[in-house]
Design a protein around this motif. Structure first.
Motif, PDB file in Angstrom:
ATOM      1  N   SER A   1       0.842  -1.196   0.000  1.00 48.79           N
ATOM      2  CA  SER A   1       0.000   0.000   0.000  1.00 48.79           C
ATOM      3  C   SER A   1       0.874   1.242   0.000  1.00 48.79           C
ATOM      4  O   SER A   1       2.079   1.181   0.215  1.00 48.79           O
TER       5      SER A   1
ATOM      6  N   MET B   1      -6.935   6.771   6.386  1.00 51.77           N
ATOM      7  CA  MET B   1      -5.623   6.127   6.466  1.00 51.77           C
ATOM      8  C   MET B   1      -5.764   4.609   6.594  1.00 51.77           C
ATOM      9  O   MET B   1      -4.964   3.849   6.044  1.00 51.77           O
TER      10      MET B   1
ATOM     11  N   SER C   1      -4.282   2.035   3.870  1.00 49.95           N
ATOM     12  CA  SER C   1      -3.292   1.045   4.292  1.00 49.95           C
ATOM     13  C   SER C   1      -3.628  -0.375   3.856  1.00 49.95           C
ATOM     14  O   SER C   1      -2.757  -1.244   3.847  1.00 49.95           O
ATOM     15  N   ARG C   2      -4.887  -0.621   3.509  1.00 52.38           N
ATOM     16  CA  ARG C   2      -5.341  -1.949   3.073  1.00 52.38           C
ATOM     17  C   ARG C   2      -5.156  -3.038   4.135  1.00 52.38           C
ATOM     18  O   ARG C   2      -5.047  -4.213   3.819  1.00 52.38           O
TER      19      ARG C   2
ATOM     20  N   LEU D   1       0.849   3.649   2.202  1.00 55.44           N
ATOM     21  CA  LEU D   1       1.375   3.935   3.538  1.00 55.44           C
ATOM     22  C   LEU D   1       2.544   3.023   3.903  1.00 55.44           C
ATOM     23  O   LEU D   1       3.483   3.457   4.563  1.00 55.44           O
ATOM     24  N   HIS D   2       2.469   1.773   3.481  1.00 55.04           N
ATOM     25  CA  HIS D   2       3.549   0.847   3.809  1.00 55.04           C
ATOM     26  C   HIS D   2       4.842   1.193   3.078  1.00 55.04           C
ATOM     27  O   HIS D   2       5.926   0.859   3.542  1.00 55.04           O
TER      28      HIS D   2
ATOM     29  N   LYS E   1       6.359   8.318   8.568  1.00 52.78           N
ATOM     30  CA  LYS E   1       5.247   7.729   9.309  1.00 52.78           C
ATOM     31  C   LYS E   1       5.290   8.127  10.780  1.00 52.78           C
ATOM     32  O   LYS E   1       4.249   8.440  11.369  1.00 52.78           O
TER      33      LYS E   1
END
Length: 77
Positions: free
Chosen positions: A15, A55, A59-60, A17-18, A25
Motif C-alpha cells: 500500500s 488512512m 493502508s489496506r 502507507l507501507h 510515518k
C-alpha cells in the motif's frame, strides 16, 4: 497468548502507507497525536476520525486485524 496480541505487529501488504519512509510515518503519527491534544471541539474530532478512517482504507489492512489488536486495550476505553 502472545499470538493474540497484535499491537504493533507488521501486516504485510502493498500500500501507499507501507511504502513510505519510516521517519515520515513517525512524524505523521506524532503530528496526529499532538493535534488531538491541542484542538478542542466536536468538528475537529470528526475531521480526525475521517482522517483516521481514510488512512485505514489506504493502508489496506483489514479492519478485523486492527480490532483484534484493540481488544487487549479495551479496558482503557
Amino acid at each position: 497468548m502472545i499470538r493474540d496480541i497484535t499491537i504493533g505487529q507488521f501486516y504485510q501488504t502493498d500500500s501507499a502507507l507501507h511504502s513510505l519512509d519510516p521517519r515520515t510515518k513517525i512524524i505523521g503519527v506524532l503530528v496526529y497525536i499532538i493535534s488531538l491534544f491541542l484542538f478542542n471541539g466536536i468538528s475537529v474530532y470528526a475531521i480526525a476520525s475521517i482522517f483516521l478512517l481514510s488512512m485505514i482504507i489506504i493502508s489496506r489492512v483489514p479492519v478485523s486485524f486492527m480490532l483484534k489488536g484493540m481488544r487487549s486495550m479495551l479496558f482503557l476505553l
